[in-house]
Scaffold this motif. Structure first.
Motif, PDB file in Angstrom:
ATOM      1  N   ILE A 199       0.838  -1.199   0.000  1.00  0.00           N
ATOM      2  CA  ILE A 199       0.000   0.000   0.000  1.00  0.00           C
ATOM      3  C   ILE A 199       0.875   1.252   0.000  1.00  0.00           C
ATOM      4  O   ILE A 199       0.612   2.222  -0.728  1.00  0.00           O
ATOM      5  CB  ILE A 199      -0.948  -0.001   1.219  1.00  0.00           C
ATOM      6  N   TRP A 200       1.933   1.242   0.810  1.00  0.00           N
ATOM      7  CA  TRP A 200       2.868   2.367   0.869  1.00  0.00           C
ATOM      8  C   TRP A 200       3.467   2.654  -0.510  1.00  0.00           C
ATOM      9  O   TRP A 200       3.625   3.807  -0.913  1.00  0.00           O
ATOM     10  CB  TRP A 200       3.968   2.053   1.876  1.00  0.00           C
ATOM     11  N   CYS A 216     -10.916   6.065   9.845  1.00  0.00           N
ATOM     12  CA  CYS A 216      -9.897   7.075   9.592  1.00  0.00           C
ATOM     13  C   CYS A 216      -9.532   7.058   8.114  1.00  0.00           C
ATOM     14  O   CYS A 216      -9.566   6.001   7.471  1.00  0.00           O
ATOM     15  CB  CYS A 216      -8.648   6.784  10.432  1.00  0.00           C
ATOM     16  N   GLU A 217      -9.220   8.202   7.558  1.00  0.00           N
ATOM     17  CA  GLU A 217      -8.687   8.277   6.201  1.00  0.00           C
ATOM     18  C   GLU A 217      -7.759   9.459   6.093  1.00  0.00           C
ATOM     19  O   GLU A 217      -7.871  10.441   6.837  1.00  0.00           O
ATOM     20  CB  GLU A 217      -9.804   8.371   5.160  1.00  0.00           C
ATOM     21  N   GLY A 218      -6.789   9.346   5.182  1.00  0.00           N
ATOM     22  CA  GLY A 218      -5.844  10.439   5.015  1.00  0.00           C
ATOM     23  C   GLY A 218      -4.711  10.027   4.097  1.00  0.00           C
ATOM     24  O   GLY A 218      -4.697   8.910   3.555  1.00  0.00           O
ATOM     25  N   PRO A 219      -3.720  10.911   3.912  1.00  0.00           N
ATOM     26  CA  PRO A 219      -2.567  10.592   3.067  1.00  0.00           C
ATOM     27  C   PRO A 219      -1.824   9.359   3.589  1.00  0.00           C
ATOM     28  O   PRO A 219      -1.709   9.168   4.803  1.00  0.00           O
ATOM     29  CB  PRO A 219      -1.701  11.852   3.169  1.00  0.00           C
ATOM     30  N   SER A 220      -1.321   8.550   2.684  1.00  0.00           N
ATOM     31  CA  SER A 220      -0.573   7.348   3.080  1.00  0.00           C
ATOM     32  C   SER A 220       0.571   7.690   4.022  1.00  0.00           C
ATOM     33  O   SER A 220       0.822   6.987   5.002  1.00  0.00           O
ATOM     34  CB  SER A 220      -0.027   6.635   1.837  1.00  0.00           C
ATOM     35  N   GLU A 221       1.265   8.765   3.708  1.00  0.00           N
ATOM     36  CA  GLU A 221       2.411   9.192   4.528  1.00  0.00           C
ATOM     37  C   GLU A 221       1.993   9.400   5.972  1.00  0.00           C
ATOM     38  O   GLU A 221       2.733   9.063   6.901  1.00  0.00           O
ATOM     39  CB  GLU A 221       2.985  10.491   3.947  1.00  0.00           C
ATOM     40  N   PRO A 238       4.372  -0.567   8.372  1.00  0.00           N
ATOM     41  CA  PRO A 238       5.038  -1.248   7.259  1.00  0.00           C
ATOM     42  C   PRO A 238       6.476  -1.601   7.624  1.00  0.00           C
ATOM     43  O   PRO A 238       7.179  -0.802   8.244  1.00  0.00           O
ATOM     44  CB  PRO A 238       4.985  -0.206   6.135  1.00  0.00           C
ATOM     45  N   LEU A 239       6.896  -2.787   7.251  1.00  0.00           N
ATOM     46  CA  LEU A 239       8.233  -3.256   7.605  1.00  0.00           C
ATOM     47  C   LEU A 239       9.315  -2.326   7.071  1.00  0.00           C
ATOM     48  O   LEU A 239      10.327  -2.084   7.738  1.00  0.00           O
ATOM     49  CB  LEU A 239       8.440  -4.670   7.058  1.00  0.00           C
ATOM     50  N   SER A 240       9.108  -1.775   5.879  1.00  0.00           N
ATOM     51  CA  SER A 240      10.117  -0.893   5.286  1.00  0.00           C
ATOM     52  C   SER A 240      10.333   0.352   6.142  1.00  0.00           C
ATOM     53  O   SER A 240      11.458   0.857   6.246  1.00  0.00           O
ATOM     54  CB  SER A 240       9.707  -0.486   3.873  1.00  0.00           C
ATOM     55  N   LEU A 241       9.267   0.845   6.791  1.00  0.00           N
ATOM     56  CA  LEU A 241       9.403   2.013   7.646  1.00  0.00           C
ATOM     57  C   LEU A 241      10.111   1.669   8.949  1.00  0.00           C
ATOM     58  O   LEU A 241      10.908   2.464   9.469  1.00  0.00           O
ATOM     59  CB  LEU A 241       8.034   2.616   7.949  1.00  0.00           C
ATOM     60  N   ILE A 242       9.821   0.481   9.491  1.00  0.00           N
ATOM     61  CA  ILE A 242      10.502   0.034  10.715  1.00  0.00           C
ATOM     62  C   ILE A 242      12.000  -0.080  10.465  1.00  0.00           C
ATOM     63  O   ILE A 242      12.827   0.394  11.245  1.00  0.00           O
ATOM     64  CB  ILE A 242       9.934  -1.316  11.196  1.00  0.00           C
ATOM     65  N   ARG A 244      13.735   1.375   8.125  1.00  0.00           N
ATOM     66  CA  ARG A 244      14.290   2.690   7.831  1.00  0.00           C
ATOM     67  C   ARG A 244      14.582   3.454   9.112  1.00  0.00           C
ATOM     68  O   ARG A 244      15.613   4.092   9.261  1.00  0.00           O
ATOM     69  CB  ARG A 244      13.316   3.458   6.942  1.00  0.00           C
ATOM     70  N   ASP A 245      13.642   3.363  10.078  1.00  0.00           N
ATOM     71  CA  ASP A 245      13.824   4.062  11.348  1.00  0.00           C
ATOM     72  C   ASP A 245      15.010   3.473  12.125  1.00  0.00           C
ATOM     73  O   ASP A 245      15.725   4.201  12.818  1.00  0.00           O
ATOM     74  CB  ASP A 245      12.547   3.955  12.196  1.00  0.00           C
ATOM     75  N   ARG A 246      15.203   2.153  12.023  1.00  0.00           N
ATOM     76  CA  ARG A 246      16.306   1.530  12.736  1.00  0.00           C
ATOM     77  C   ARG A 246      17.662   1.943  12.188  1.00  0.00           C
ATOM     78  O   ARG A 246      18.675   1.917  12.889  1.00  0.00           O
ATOM     79  CB  ARG A 246      16.168   0.000  12.657  1.00  0.00           C
ATOM     80  N   CYS A 247      17.675   2.299  10.901  1.00  0.00           N
ATOM     81  CA  CYS A 247      18.941   2.647  10.257  1.00  0.00           C
ATOM     82  C   CYS A 247      19.321   4.114  10.470  1.00  0.00           C
ATOM     83  O   CYS A 247      20.415   4.531  10.090  1.00  0.00           O
ATOM     84  CB  CYS A 247      18.843   2.366   8.758  1.00  0.00           C
ATOM     85  N   LYS A 248      18.392   4.899  11.046  1.00  0.00           N
ATOM     86  CA  LYS A 248      18.688   6.323  11.256  1.00  0.00           C
ATOM     87  C   LYS A 248      19.702   6.502  12.402  1.00  0.00           C
ATOM     88  O   LYS A 248      19.691   5.761  13.360  1.00  0.00           O
ATOM     89  CB  LYS A 248      17.385   7.073  11.580  1.00  0.00           C
TER      90      LYS A 248
END
Length: 248
Positions: A199-200, A216-221, A238-242, A244-248
């Motif tokens: 979905i992302w 609820c509804e709104g922008p994907s971001e 989403p796994l990709s966001l998890i 990404r946050d770990r790599c910051k």
């Protein structure tokens, strides 16, 4: 023509006289918009898609596709504008070969054999399975069946495509292929999926359906980064966001 592809107002649906599956569902989908529908199992996502294409009809409320009410007498017109990719490909593919399945709808709507041939070729090339044209449906893998199912929809060049759990059975390569394909389409998309990474990657807006209601509804971001909101509705980031946050 109406630039709103889908308009749902106060939609309610129950199977026979049971408990409501959908209650007061109101939303819209604009021309060219790609919207994700997310929610836990049993939230009513598949039922909503079936209502949009007229496989079920609402008990109360209004539902319009390009301004045309979804009613028994309008279903033929509605289904020329909207394509539905089932979660279970075996419910969609019923002819002997892939070619016959993809040709079925254009042929049934009276297109010339020359036009049918062109539409079949174009649809198979779009989903990158022209090599499966003559293959028996019963010999396809799960991922191949999913792509063949999408080709049967693309052969009618619909204004709107509904997809129910489109990444089920897809391997990583075909999943990436599907993302590329959907992002390249000009038509409107309404995608019901548990795959929030998908979905992302494909949708600009998200609706959350919980216990038959859009909560609820709104922008994907905005929606897909809200871990508390997602967990409250039985979902996870989403796994990709998890990652990404770990790599910051």
């Amino acid at each position: 023509m109406n630039d709103l592809m889908i308009e749902s107002r106060d939609l309610r649906f129950a199977y026979e006289k049971g408990t409501d599956v959908l209650t007061d569902v109101s939303f819209s989908l604009a021309e060219g918009e790609k919207v994700g529908l997310i929610g836990r199992n049993g939230a009513g996502k598949s039922t909503l898609l079936k209502l949009l294409v007229g496989l079920e009809l609402p008990n109360t409320g209004t539902l319009r596709i390009r301004g045309i009410p979804v009613e028994r007498k309008t279903l033929s017109e509605i289904r020329r504008m909207i394509g539905y990719v089932f979660q279970d490909s075996d419910s969609q593919l019923f002819m002997t070969t892939v070619e016959e399945d993809v040709a079925f709808a254009p042929r049934n709507y009276g297109f010339s054999e020359e036009e049918v041939e062109k539409r079949v070729t174009d649809a198979l090339e779009k989903v990158r399975i022209p090599h499966l044209r003559k293959k028996s449906v019963y010999k396809l893998s799960g991922g191949e069946k999913k792509l063949a199912s999408l080709a049967t929809i693309l052969s009618m060049t619909p204004d709107i495509i509904l997809l129910d759990e489109p990444t089920v059975t897809l391997d990583p390569g075909n999943r990436s292929n599907l993302i590329r394909l959907l992002n390249g389409l000009d038509c409107s998309l309404f995608i019901a999926s548990h795959d929030l990474d998908f979905i992302w990657d494909t949708c600009s807006r998200v609706l959350i359906l919980s216990e038959g209601r859009i909560v609820c509804e709104g922008p994907s971001e905005e929606i897909l980064r809200n871990g508390d909101l997602l967990r409250k509705n039985g979902l996870e980031l989403p796994l990709s966001l998890i990652q990404r946050d770990r790599c910051k």
